[in-house]
Design an enzyme around this catalytic site. Structure first.
Site, PDB file in Angstrom:
ATOM      1  N   ARG A  97       0.695  -1.222   0.082  1.00  0.00           N
ATOM      2  CA  ARG A  97       0.196  -0.014   0.049  1.00  0.00           C
ATOM      3  C   ARG A  97       0.931   1.235  -0.030  1.00  0.00           C
ATOM      4  O   ARG A  97       1.961   1.298   0.882  1.00  0.00           O
ATOM      5  CB  ARG A  97      -0.958   0.055   1.265  1.00  0.00           C
ATOM      6  CG  ARG A  97      -2.096  -1.092   1.376  1.00  0.00           C
ATOM      7  CD  ARG A  97      -3.035  -0.516   0.211  1.00  0.00           C
ATOM      8  NE  ARG A  97      -4.210  -1.561   0.127  1.00  0.00           N
ATOM      9  CZ  ARG A  97      -4.379  -2.869  -0.612  1.00  0.00           C
ATOM     10  NH1 ARG A  97      -3.261  -2.901  -1.574  1.00  0.00           N
ATOM     11  NH2 ARG A  97      -5.302  -3.397  -0.713  1.00  0.00           N
ATOM     12  N   GLU A 121      -4.031   7.375  -3.851  1.00  0.00           N
ATOM     13  CA  GLU A 121      -4.806   7.038  -5.235  1.00  0.00           C
ATOM     14  C   GLU A 121      -6.021   7.542  -5.542  1.00  0.00           C
ATOM     15  O   GLU A 121      -6.623   7.613  -4.578  1.00  0.00           O
ATOM     16  CB  GLU A 121      -4.679   5.570  -5.293  1.00  0.00           C
ATOM     17  CG  GLU A 121      -3.524   4.946  -5.211  1.00  0.00           C
ATOM     18  CD  GLU A 121      -3.298   3.316  -5.234  1.00  0.00           C
ATOM     19  OE1 GLU A 121      -4.499   2.477  -5.653  1.00  0.00           O
ATOM     20  OE2 GLU A 121      -2.441   2.751  -4.957  1.00  0.00           O
ATOM     21  N   HIS A 147      -1.325   0.530  -9.750  1.00  0.00           N
ATOM     22  CA  HIS A 147      -1.907  -0.575  -9.051  1.00  0.00           C
ATOM     23  C   HIS A 147      -2.499  -1.808  -9.617  1.00  0.00           C
ATOM     24  O   HIS A 147      -3.819  -1.985  -9.490  1.00  0.00           O
ATOM     25  CB  HIS A 147      -3.004  -0.093  -7.844  1.00  0.00           C
ATOM     26  CG  HIS A 147      -3.329  -0.683  -6.738  1.00  0.00           C
ATOM     27  ND1 HIS A 147      -3.582  -0.103  -5.551  1.00  0.00           N
ATOM     28  CD2 HIS A 147      -3.132  -2.056  -6.503  1.00  0.00           C
ATOM     29  CE1 HIS A 147      -3.521  -1.064  -4.619  1.00  0.00           C
ATOM     30  NE2 HIS A 147      -3.467  -2.152  -5.234  1.00  0.00           N
TER      31      HIS A 147
HETATM   32  C1  GLV Z   1      -4.729  -5.480  -4.123  1.00  0.00           C
HETATM   33  O1  GLV Z   1      -4.106  -4.554  -3.794  1.00  0.00           O
HETATM   34  C2  GLV Z   1      -5.256  -5.979  -2.882  1.00  0.00           C
HETATM   35  O2  GLV Z   1      -4.952  -5.609  -1.637  1.00  0.00           O
HETATM   36  O3  GLV Z   1      -5.976  -7.350  -3.143  1.00  0.00           O
END
Ligand code: GLV
Length: 325
Positions: free
Chosen positions: A242, A271, A289
């Site tokens: 993250r 984001e 992402h």
């Molecule tokens: C993607 O980033 C997730 O957490 O599944």
């Protein structure tokens, strides 16, 4: 008496198979891309729904949960669930599910690819070619760090950290890791992995530092100015966890000043915003992402989330729903 079908809010379009399955059991409303990234839209809408299938970009705050009169479950279309106030959900009797396991391999593959893209300068080299600068093979063109014999330091040795480590072993890398607790001896032995008890020591001793931990109060800005100053100057940061695990201003400065040699970043603190100084930073691969973005994985993520919803709506026992948090 007509039996009313439960109502499920799916905040963004998800794979067709999941919608077909959910539709057999409930009436669906599917949000538009971005619509429910706004808390006020959710607060206004959620009171009608029995279940919420949301994205990692959906802010499922206390206020949202308190506005929900009928909500029985929030199923996140993600393994990370830092976008959900889990404590508030629990205190309101709302169940929460995530999607462990199904994205592990896709993310392991992606981390390896991202590392290669950074070390071997794929993006800069391709841009050079597209701009018409490739005039012949050059012995000193686009040289990068070889992975064999280098140390991959993994912060967060869970499923995805381990999947990355297995791949890195195949590339001849040594594995060191920092985690809240040591992993099982068999896992350590299979990876020939060395446990390091602090992020500082891991940073100092890694050629590549990879972040694979969840975002929590403890991991917020885990990698900051202090850590960049400890990392070797030739080292590289990989983040597919993250964004807020890294202090983005500190990262941008470290790249611009050459404190570290490069970074591969798939996740951002705010984001879809990307820190403006990161956009101009050298040796930095920035992606939107997409670590889990394979057809197979996204369908499995959706099915796992949808099945948790249907099970809860049918009143099944929690013990039948392995992905409840
Ligand atoms: C993607 O980033 C997730 O957490 O599944």
């Amino acid at each position: 008496m007509a039996h009313l079908r439960p109502k499920v809010l799916v905040t963004e379009p998800i794979p067709e198979k999941c919608l077909t399955y959910l539709n057999e059991h409930a009436d669906l409303h599917i949000g538009k891309i971005g619509e429910f990234q706004r808390e006020d839209n959710l607060v206004r809408t959620i009171s009608d729904y029995d279940a919420l299938l949301c994205m990692l970009s959906t802010p499922v705050t206390k206020e949202v949960l308190e506005s929900a009169q009928n909500l029985k479950i929030v199923a996140n279309f993600a393994v990370g669930y830092n976008n959900i106030d889990v404590e508030a959900a629990k205190s309101l009797g709302i169940k929460v599910a995530n999607t462990p396991d199904v994205l592990t391999e896709a993310c392991g593959d992606f981390a390896m690819g991202l590392l290669m893209a950074v070390t071997r300068k794929f993006n800069a080299a391709e841009q050079y070619l597209r701009e018409g600068n490739f005039t012949g093979w050059e012995p000193l063109g686009f040289l990068g760090m070889e992975l064999r014999g280098k140390t991959l330091g993994i912060a967060g040795m869970g499923r995805i950290g381990q999947a990355f480590a297995h791949r890195a072993r195949a590339f001849g890398m040594n594995i060191a890791y920092y985690n809240r607790t040591k992993v099982d001896l068999e896992v350590e032995q299979a990876l020939n992995a060395t446990y390091i008890s602090s992020i500082e020591e891991l940073a100092e001793n890694s050629d590549v530092l990879s972040l694979n931990c969840p975002l929590t109060d403890e991991t917020h800005h885990l990698v900051n100015d202090r850590i960049f100053n400890l990392m070797p100057q030739h080292s590289i940061l990989i983040n597919i966890s993250r964004g807020a695990v890294v202090d983005e201003t500190a990262l941008a400065n470290a790249l611009h000043m050459g404190t570290i040699a490069g970074a591969g970043i798939d996740v951002f603190e705010n984001e879809p915003e990307v820190h403006s100084k990161l956009l101009t930073a050298p040796n930095c691969v920035l992606l939107p992402h997409i670590a889990s973005a394979t057809y197979e994985t996204r369908e499995q993520i959706g099915m796992l989330a949808s099945k948790a919803i249907v099970s809860v709506l049918k009143g099944e026992a929690d013990s039948n729903i392995p992905n409840l948090i």
